[in-house]
Each structure stands twice: as C-alpha cells, then as structure tokens.
Write an enzyme that holds these catalytic residues in place. Structure first.
Site, PDB file in Angstrom:
ATOM      1  N   CYS A  88      -2.091  -2.605   7.662  1.00 40.90           N
ATOM      2  CA  CYS A  88      -2.102  -3.526   6.513  1.00 40.90           C
ATOM      3  C   CYS A  88      -0.880  -4.443   6.464  1.00 40.90           C
ATOM      4  CB  CYS A  88      -2.248  -2.727   5.236  1.00 40.90           C
ATOM      5  SG  CYS A  88      -3.880  -1.959   5.122  1.00 40.90           S
TER       6      CYS A  88
ATOM      7  N   ASP B 115       0.796  -1.247   0.000  1.00 42.08           N
ATOM      8  CA  ASP B 115       0.000   0.000   0.000  1.00 42.08           C
ATOM      9  C   ASP B 115       0.827   1.295   0.000  1.00 42.08           C
ATOM     10  OD1 ASP B 115      -1.920  -1.926   0.245  1.00 42.08           O
ATOM     11  OD2 ASP B 115      -2.780  -1.206   2.124  1.00 42.08           O
TER      12      ASP B 115
ATOM     13  N   LYS C 205      -6.717  -4.904  -3.183  1.00 40.07           N
ATOM     14  CA  LYS C 205      -7.373  -5.570  -2.046  1.00 40.07           C
ATOM     15  C   LYS C 205      -8.398  -4.648  -1.374  1.00 40.07           C
ATOM     16  CE  LYS C 205      -3.616  -4.364   1.154  1.00 40.07           C
ATOM     17  NZ  LYS C 205      -4.343  -3.504   2.090  1.00 40.07           N
TER      18      LYS C 205
HETATM   19  C1  C5J Z   1      -3.011   0.591   5.496  1.00 41.26           C
HETATM   20  C2  C5J Z   1      -4.749   1.846   6.576  1.00 41.26           C
HETATM   21  N1  C5J Z   1      -2.475   0.403   4.311  1.00 41.26           N
HETATM   22  N2  C5J Z   1      -3.952   2.252   7.557  1.00 41.26           N
HETATM   23  N3  C5J Z   1      -4.260   1.124   5.543  1.00 41.26           N
HETATM   24  O1  C5J Z   1      -2.398   0.335   6.521  1.00 41.26           O
HETATM   25  O2  C5J Z   1      -5.921   2.125   6.586  1.00 41.26           O
END
Ligand code: C5J
Length: 228
Positions: A163, A25, A130
């Site tokens: 994540c 991400d 995802k």
């Molecule tokens: C991730 C989030 N990528 N913090 N998403 O950690 O909402």
C-alpha cells in the site's frame, strides 16, 4: 531553500504550498496478533517495530500544525466495493470479510480495521478510507490535497511494497513530490522493504526520495522555529 538531506539528493521543502505526513494503513489487522497479517502467517513484530518512529513523526507534524493524512484499507460490510479479483486472491488463510479474532477482516468499523491506539487520528486530521491498495483509487484524496494546497507528501506506514509503494507511485503520477521515510515504513519481508526503497529512488529519484526520520525532523523543526 530549506530541504531534507535525502537520497538521491536533497528534497526541497515547499514555500508557497503545504507538506503533509501520510500514514498508510497502521491498522490492528496488519500489526496485531490475531489480525489479518498474523492469520496469513506473517511476523507482525516486523511492522510493530516502526510504531515509535511513526508516533514521533506524527507528534512532530502535530506540534508544527502541519497536515496529517491517515489511510485505512477497508470495505463495506456487503463487500460491494471489493472486486472479485481482490476478494478471491490468496489461498490457505483468512479472506476479506471472514470472521477473525478482531472482527470481520478488513471490514469498516470492525475492531481489527481500526488504526492502532498509539496513532489514533485527531478530529482535524484527514482520514482516507480506501478499498484499494493505493489511496487515490476510488477516494477523494486528490481533491482534498488540491483543496488544502498540499503538494509535498512524506510517506510512512505499512506495508512498504504494497500500500505504501502503490500510493507513492499514484501520487508521483499526479505530480506530487514524494519522499518515503525509511524507518517509518515496514514490510513483513525486510528484503522487500529494502528493494522497494531502492526501486522508488533509482534513476535519480524516478518516483521520489528517501530519508530517515532524524533527517526529516532536523529539517522541519529549525524551519518552524525560524517562522515562529
Ligand atoms: C497494505 C496489504 N496496507 N498488504 N495492505 O499494504 O494488503
């Protein structure tokens, strides 16, 4: 057996299966001003600080012809893949699907949803879109790993405690050998990053291992030179 000098003990590299770099991400919405993270009042510079390290790891994997997996947290424009429990969570900031400075928040195809330019995936790299925090939830990741004979996963990306941690735990439960790269992951809350890595590696590596990027690169590059 080649290994990474890791914590809590050496991480053995696979000899008859593959090792992959997982980049979770690294999206504009989490890392850039005007994105989702910024709109929620977070300090995005915490996340930006790991970009050079992740880029170096990415270049190392590319140069060694080792697989790279990028993930993107994204939802369809009609939000049909976003459960109400996720959609309605959080108060006071932008919500998923709201209009932000870089397009609709966490909606596939919007500017803010893209991976930052420094880490743009190549055509031959795996990209997992995802809808959840974990990359195995409602995706093809597990079948792709099986097809590619990937058994060992090195984790980078953001955020460590959301994540990255969720995906590493999902992978561990599915039998993958997991290592988190300390200087290749970040949180808006540095203390959460430290605690998460401690939790993952406690009790003799209950979820997996940790190492820094130097330890990873030192283990991989001589091995590749020996094979070449
Ligand atoms: C991730 C989030 N990528 N913090 N998403 O950690 O909402």
């Amino acid at each position: 057996m080649p290994s990474i000098a890791a914590y809590p003990y050496d991480y053995e590299l696979p000899t008859d299966s593959k090792l992959a770099l997982v980049i979770i991400d690294m999206q504009r919405d989490f890392l850039e001003y005007g994105g989702f993270g910024d709109a929620l009042g977070n300090d995005v510079t915490q996340l930006q600080s790991i970009v050079p390290t992740v880029k170096k790891l990415l270049e190392t994997f590319r140069s060694l012809n080792l697989p790279v997996i990028h993930t993107i947290e994204a939802h369809t424009a009609d939000l049909s893949d976003c459960p109400p429990s996720k959609l309605n969570r959080g108060k006071g900031g932008l919500k998923i699907g709201d209009q932000g400075a870089m397009g609709r928040i966490l909606i596939a195809g919007e500017d803010g949803n893209n991976i930052i330019s420094e880490l743009t995936p190549l055509d031959n790299e795996i990209v997992i879109i995802k809808p959840g925090k974990g990359a195995f939830c409602r995706t093809d990741l597990e079948s792709i790993l099986q097809k590619e004979n990937i058994t060992h996963l090195l984790f980078t990306g953001v955020t460590t405690e959301v994540c990255v941690q969720t995906t590493m735990r999902e992978a561990n439960d599915r039998g993958y050998e997991c290592l988190i790269i300390e200087d290749g992951t970040a949180s808006y809350f540095p203390e959460f990053k430290t605690s998460t890595i401690e939790m993952l590696c406690a009790q003799g590596g209950i979820i997996g291992w940790s190492a820094n990027s130097k330890q990873v690169i030192e283990a991989l590059v001589p091995q590749a030179m020996a094979i070449a």
